[in-house]
Design a protein around this motif. Structure first.
Motif, PDB file in Angstrom:
ATOM      1  N   ASP A  72      63.703 -20.466 -13.259  1.00 24.93           N
ATOM      2  CA  ASP A  72      62.629 -21.148 -13.820  1.00 24.93           C
ATOM      3  C   ASP A  72      61.450 -20.626 -13.558  1.00 24.93           C
ATOM      4  OD1 ASP A  72      64.445 -23.176 -14.844  1.00 24.93           O
ATOM      5  OD2 ASP A  72      63.954 -24.464 -13.309  1.00 24.93           O
ATOM      6  N   ARG A  73      61.049 -20.020 -12.306  1.00 23.20           N
ATOM      7  CA  ARG A  73      59.708 -19.462 -11.870  1.00 23.20           C
ATOM      8  C   ARG A  73      59.642 -18.131 -12.546  1.00 23.20           C
ATOM      9  NH1 ARG A  73      61.267 -21.688  -7.188  1.00 23.20           N
ATOM     10  NH2 ARG A  73      62.195 -19.884  -6.282  1.00 23.20           N
ATOM     11  N   GLU A  74      60.827 -17.115 -12.713  1.00 19.50           N
ATOM     12  CA  GLU A  74      60.887 -15.871 -13.268  1.00 19.50           C
ATOM     13  C   GLU A  74      60.687 -16.155 -14.689  1.00 19.50           C
ATOM     14  OE1 GLU A  74      64.463 -14.024 -12.028  1.00 19.50           O
ATOM     15  OE2 GLU A  74      63.972 -13.767 -10.076  1.00 19.50           O
ATOM     16  N   LYS A  77      57.149 -15.651 -19.562  1.00 22.84           N
ATOM     17  CA  LYS A  77      56.453 -16.117 -20.571  1.00 22.84           C
ATOM     18  C   LYS A  77      55.032 -15.906 -20.556  1.00 22.84           C
ATOM     19  CE  LYS A  77      59.797 -19.700 -21.785  1.00 22.84           C
ATOM     20  NZ  LYS A  77      59.958 -21.294 -21.893  1.00 22.84           N
ATOM     21  N   LEU A  78      54.477 -16.064 -19.115  1.00 21.82           N
ATOM     22  CA  LEU A  78      53.038 -15.773 -19.285  1.00 21.82           C
ATOM     23  C   LEU A  78      52.657 -14.477 -19.506  1.00 21.82           C
ATOM     24  CD1 LEU A  78      52.001 -17.820 -15.880  1.00 21.82           C
ATOM     25  CD2 LEU A  78      51.230 -18.208 -18.378  1.00 21.82           C
ATOM     26  N   SER A 128      50.901 -10.140 -23.299  1.00 17.89           N
ATOM     27  CA  SER A 128      51.164  -9.066 -24.114  1.00 17.89           C
ATOM     28  C   SER A 128      50.925  -9.490 -25.569  1.00 17.89           C
ATOM     29  CB  SER A 128      52.725  -8.771 -23.864  1.00 17.89           C
ATOM     30  OG  SER A 128      53.166  -7.852 -25.043  1.00 17.89           O
ATOM     31  N   ALA A 129      51.073 -10.685 -26.140  1.00 18.92           N
ATOM     32  CA  ALA A 129      50.775 -10.968 -27.372  1.00 18.92           C
ATOM     33  C   ALA A 129      49.265 -10.970 -27.424  1.00 18.92           C
ATOM     34  CB  ALA A 129      51.353 -12.281 -27.719  1.00 18.92           C
ATOM     35  N   GLN A 130      48.473 -11.370 -26.580  1.00 19.36           N
ATOM     36  CA  GLN A 130      47.239 -11.284 -26.507  1.00 19.36           C
ATOM     37  C   GLN A 130      46.720  -9.721 -26.734  1.00 19.36           C
ATOM     38  OE1 GLN A 130      44.734 -13.500 -27.189  1.00 19.36           O
ATOM     39  NE2 GLN A 130      46.360 -15.167 -27.357  1.00 19.36           N
TER      40      GLN A 130
END
Length: 137
Positions: free
Chosen positions: A40-42, A47-48, A53-55
């Motif tokens: 879950d943490r990974e 996702k962050l 990366s999307a930004q």
């Protein structure tokens, strides 16, 4: 051990087996529970990173569009300059042709002038030869 005091021998063996299985499963369960929490943490961390990366991609996409616009303007400027260079080359060729024409005309004029000078000198000689002594040419 306390809970086994009141069990029959036959049930006690089964109970001991189930307790061992329960403890083993409890250890395995905690291991997988910890592994699940790690995942879950990974996943949250990834996702962050993906959002970042999307930004970055969005920013780079804008930079690319700006660069393409600048490149298009530069290409237009290059085309204009190349057209001007070709125009100047054409003017140079035209002036070269005019120079050649003027040089040819100059050569013909000089030849005619030289011919006239020779003819004039001949006539002056004749005038001087036939004129009276005080006659000025």
């Amino acid at each position: 051990v306390e809970m086994m005091k009141g069990c029959k021998d036959k049930d006690r063996a089964k109970l001991e087996t189930y307790v061992r299985e329960w403890r083993g499963l409890g250890v395995r369960f905690r291991i997988y529970e910890n592994e699940s929490a790690d995942c879950d943490r990974e996943i949250a961390h990834l996702k962050l990173k993906k959002e970042a990366s999307a930004q970055v991609r969005k920013h780079l996409s804008g930079d690319l569009e700006d660069a393409n616009r600048r490149m298009e303007l530069i290409m237009q400027e290059i085309d204009l300059i190349q057209d001007q260079v070709e125009h100047q080359k054409a003017k140079d060729r035209e002036m070269d042709a005019q120079i050649a024409e003027k040089q040819q005309r100059q050569q013909l004029v000089k030849q005619t002038r030289d011919s006239l000078a020779t003819e004039r000198d001949k006539i002056r000689l004749m005038v001087t030869h036939f004129a009276p002594p005080n006659f000025n040419v």
